[in-house]
Design an enzyme around this catalytic site. Structure first.
Site, short mmCIF file in Angstrom:
data_model
loop_
_atom_site.label_atom_id
_atom_site.label_comp_id
_atom_site.label_asym_id
_atom_site.label_seq_id
_atom_site.Cartn_x
_atom_site.Cartn_y
_atom_site.Cartn_z
N THR A 105 -2.87 4.24 -6.59
CA THR A 105 -1.97 3.39 -5.82
C THR A 105 -1.67 2.12 -6.61
O THR A 105 -0.52 1.68 -6.72
CB THR A 105 -2.64 3.00 -4.48
N THR A 136 -10.46 8.99 -3.71
CA THR A 136 -9.10 9.40 -3.34
C THR A 136 -8.29 8.29 -2.67
O THR A 136 -7.13 8.51 -2.30
CB THR A 136 -9.14 10.64 -2.43
N ILE A 157 0.45 -7.39 1.99
CA ILE A 157 1.67 -6.70 1.54
C ILE A 157 2.90 -7.36 2.15
O ILE A 157 3.89 -7.62 1.47
CB ILE A 157 1.62 -5.20 1.93
N ASP A 167 -11.19 2.53 -1.98
CA ASP A 167 -10.57 2.37 -0.66
C ASP A 167 -11.08 3.39 0.35
O ASP A 167 -11.13 3.11 1.55
CB ASP A 167 -9.04 2.53 -0.77
N ALA A 180 -8.29 -3.43 -5.74
CA ALA A 180 -8.47 -2.66 -6.96
C ALA A 180 -9.75 -3.05 -7.69
O ALA A 180 -10.49 -2.19 -8.18
CB ALA A 180 -7.26 -2.85 -7.87
N HIS A 181 -10.01 -4.37 -7.76
CA HIS A 181 -11.18 -4.80 -8.53
C HIS A 181 -12.48 -4.43 -7.82
O HIS A 181 -13.50 -4.22 -8.47
CB HIS A 181 -11.12 -6.30 -8.87
N HIS A 202 -8.18 -31.36 -19.81
CA HIS A 202 -7.14 -32.19 -19.21
C HIS A 202 -5.86 -32.12 -20.03
O HIS A 202 -5.92 -32.15 -21.25
CB HIS A 202 -7.62 -33.64 -19.15
#
Ligand code: FAD
Ligand code: NAI
Length: 468
Positions: A42, A145, A186, A315, A323-324, A447
């Site tokens: 995905t 998956t 999203i 997921d 994703a991470h 800086h």
């Protein structure tokens, strides 16, 4: 029949492909089964990457249209060439997915194209789109998956007028109006893309606020900022029905807590109300892999399902759908299977919303600390007082550091501002090492840099910010 694999991974997304590479690095014989026809899942194909490509392009358009003049840069009339924009996005996706194929070859991972079905704890069937099913033997299986779009009852997605994120990433023209159902990540990212490109965007959110679960000050700031940018919000509102016609969609929306329904018309409706675990066709019932009542595969702390030898990550096991997070789990499960002690620190996983300004969150929110009864100290610093933010004319937002009142240990960091998604990484490292606000405050920051705002917020925990 050839020798069995040590590991077969079903799903070539960030969880699956990263797990495959790590397992191969550890000397295991690995196959990755992917049915999409491209690696990256995905994230690379219809998620993180195409959305960030369009966010960048639309940000450039907005800057050129409205911001360059203040820098003394004059342009003629700025216009959108959507075909080129979409073409660039597709090229980015293609290059990156091909890059994973290269990494697979480099690591001697067998990339097997087709739908994977788990036949038993030691065999996976693979059916290519136009070919014969083959059966592969293996010591272990990792299910990676992923997830799919959650449907909205009463508003069937046709990917033309009523679209999911996938359709919203590939519209053929800029809609005049867009209704986004769902004020989550999203909805706000893709709503921002199409608003910048010229659509009037209305977000319909069921809950009291957008970005549920985020720190309340972040939510307040982002609501104000996005409204100022032109996005309209209908909070505490639900969609009762949707009617599609040739010229667009008519939604019937009603107040969540009761009241009269009203009609809202839009050229395009984006349904973004969350994602659900994707296990269709996997054959989990046959092998008896347990799932919870929402369909997420249940695993123990070693990513082991209830069936010995079958693991699951990403997921499809729930938690933060990022994703991470999936990648970290991919590495950890590969290491565990190889006999090492992989683990994931779920307390230090950042979440970033790539709107502009960006939002980055890490650890506990102030509301969670209150609820837990933890004594804490807050340090806040606005980007309006950061010299670099002034130089780049991006001074909206703040950094907020939450630290334990007794030990000063960093418990949470929340940023709204330019490059927040990169700035948060310093705090992730500090939290990984169990560091304190004082550790950030005493670290030299270049800086003029945006990261000085992080230092100042950490100083503010001890009420000693310099520039405020
Ligand atoms: P997936 O990436 O979903 O991959 C699973 C793969 O398995 C798919 O390619 C699928 O085709 C394949 N598959 C499924 N079943 C089978 C089968 N039976 N046989 C063979 N193959 C199969 N996350 C972020 O961290 N940052 C972002 O900026 C971000 N942006 C996003 C934007 C959008 C629009 C969306 C939709 C998501 C975004 N995400 C983002 C979330 C991120 O994409 C997911 O968290 C991540 O992809 C999950 O990885 P995964 O490996 O678990 O699953
Ligand atoms: P989400 O969970 O972030 O937001 C869904 C929103 O829809 C919530 O605010 C929810 O209250 C609302 N909602 C639910 N049902 C509704 C209804 N019937 N009517 C109106 N509102 C309703 O889910 P989203 O935005 O779909 O994203 C899915 C996943 O993808 C997220 O878990 C996110 O982590 C991931 N993602 C991550 C990104 C990033 O890291 N930058 C970018 C995009 C997606």
């Amino acid at each position: 029949m050839s020798d069995p694999y040590d590991v077969i991974i079903v799903g070539g997304g960030p969880g699956g492909y990263v797990g495959a590479i790590r397992a191969a690095q550890l000397g295991l014989k690995v196959a990755c089964v992917e049915k999409r026809g491209a690696l990256g899942g995905t994230c690379l194909n219809v998620g993180c990457i195409p959305s960030k490509a369009l966010l960048q392009s639309s940000h450039h358009y907005e800057s050129a249209s409205h911001e360059f003049a203040a820098h003394g840069v004059k342009t003629g009339k700025v216009t959108v060439d959507l075909k080129t924009m979409m073409g660039r996005k597709e090229k980015v996706v293609e290059d990156l997915t091909k890059g994973i194929e290269f990494l697979f070859k480099k690591n001697k991972i067998d990339y097997i194209v087709g739908e994977g079905t788990i036949i038993s704890a030691d065999s996976v069937g693979v059916t290519p789109e136009d070919g014969k099913k083959q059966i592969l033997k293996t010591e272990s299986i990792i299910i990676a998956t992923g997830s799919d779009v959650a449907p909205l009852p009463g508003a069937d997605i046709d990917e033309k007028k009523i679209v999911s994120s996938t359709g919203a990433l590939a519209l053929k023209k800029v809609p005049r109006s867009m209704v986004v159902v769902g004020g989550g990540v999203i909805g706000l990212e893709l709503g921002s893309v199409w608003r910048r490109l010229g659509a009037t965007v209305t977000v319909v959110e069921f809950l009291d606020n957008i970005l549920p679960g985020m720190d309340a000050e972040v939510v307040k700031q982002m609501t104000r900022t996005l409204k100022k940018q032109g996005i309209k919000f209908k909070l505490k509102t639900k969609v009762a029905s949707a009617k599609t016609a040739k010229d667009g969609v008519t939604l019937s929306v009603e107040p969540r807590d009761g009241g009269n329904a009203e009609e809202v018309k839009a050229d395009v409706v984006l349904v973004a109300i969350g994602r659900r675990p994707y296990t269709d066709g996997l054959g989990l019932d046959t092998v008896g892999v347990a799932m919870d009542d929402r369909g997420f595969i249940t695993v123990d702390h070693d990513f082991q399902t209830n069936v010995p030898g079958i693991y699951a990550i990403g997921d499809v096991i729930g938690g933060a759908m990022l994703a991470h997070k999936a990648e970290e789990e991919g590495v950890a499960v590969a290491e565990l299977i190889a006999g090492q002690s992989g683990h994931v620190n779920y307390d230090a996983i950042p979440g970033v919303v790539y709107t502009w300004p960006e939002v980055a969150t890490l650890g506990k929110t102030e509301e969670q600390l209150k609820e837990d009864g933890t004594a804490y100290t807050v340090g806040k610093f606005p980007f309006s007082a950061n010299s670099r933010a002034r130089c780049i004319a991006d001074s909206e937002g703040f950094v907020k550091v939450l630290a334990d009142a007794g030990t000063d240990k960093v418990l949470g960091v929340h940023i709204v501002g330019p490059a927040a998604g990169d700035l948060i990484q310093e705090a992730v490292s500090v939290m990984e090492f169990g560091g304190s606000a004082e550790d950030i405050a005493r670290t030299c920051h270049a800086h003029p840099g945006l990261s000085e705002a992080v230092k100042e917020a950490a100083l503010a925990v001890g009420a000693r910010a310099i520039h405020m």
